[in-house]
Design a protein around this motif. Structure first.
Motif, PDB file in Angstrom:
ATOM      1  N   THR A  16     -28.754  68.080  20.119  1.00  0.00           N
ATOM      2  CA  THR A  16     -30.067  67.479  19.910  1.00  0.00           C
ATOM      3  C   THR A  16     -29.977  66.285  18.969  1.00  0.00           C
ATOM      4  N   ASN A  19     -28.335  63.425  20.810  1.00  0.00           N
ATOM      5  CA  ASN A  19     -28.908  63.095  22.113  1.00  0.00           C
ATOM      6  C   ASN A  19     -27.879  63.199  23.234  1.00  0.00           C
ATOM      7  N   SER A 100     -35.250  57.622  21.446  1.00  0.00           N
ATOM      8  CA  SER A 100     -35.362  59.030  21.059  1.00  0.00           C
ATOM      9  C   SER A 100     -36.692  59.615  21.501  1.00  0.00           C
ATOM     10  N   GLU A 101     -37.748  58.847  21.347  1.00  0.00           N
ATOM     11  CA  GLU A 101     -39.076  59.315  21.779  1.00  0.00           C
ATOM     12  C   GLU A 101     -39.121  59.485  23.287  1.00  0.00           C
ATOM     13  N   SER A 104     -37.413  62.642  24.343  1.00  0.00           N
ATOM     14  CA  SER A 104     -38.109  63.881  23.989  1.00  0.00           C
ATOM     15  C   SER A 104     -39.352  64.110  24.840  1.00  0.00           C
TER      16      SER A 104
END
Length: 115
Positions: A16, A19, A100-101, A104
């Motif tokens: 996590t 990534n 990253s957003e 997710s």
């Protein structure tokens, strides 16, 4: 990013943070274990979890690896002014945050051109 990792994270936690997929981390952990850089131990509180622990040899590599990373960063940005370097790092931080957003968020293929 990598600096946020602890030496006792689970493979899933490492994946996590980086990534990447958990199998990618497991393969890396296999190689590091074979090289004597990492050990795996069951979690004291939850026996289902396996935690990754750096060995003394693994911990000894942290500083040389970080020094080499800094040297490479300095070489690839050598022709930039300090202002340009700061702007680049700020822009890359924004790109990293946006990526990253995106990673997710759940994938919605409803608007996709792919049919």
């Amino acid at each position: 990013m990598v600096d946020d990792l602890r030496v006792d994270d689970t493979p899933g936690e490492v994946a996590t943070a980086l990534n990447v997929t958990t199998p990618t981390v497991v393969k890396m952990a296999d190689r590091m274990t074979a090289a004597g850089l990492l050990t795996r131990r069951r979690d004291d509180r939850d026996n289902r979890l396996v935690r990754l622990w750096l060995t003394d040899a693994g911990r000894a590599l942290r500083q040389p690896v970080e020094s080499e990373r800094q040297l490479i960063e300095e070489k690839v940005t050598a022709d930039l002014t300090e202002t340009e370097r700061e702007s680049l790092l700020n822009a890359l931080a924004k790109v990293h945050q946006a990526a990253s957003e995106l990673l997710s968020e759940p994938v919605d293929h409803g608007d996709s051109a792919i049919t």
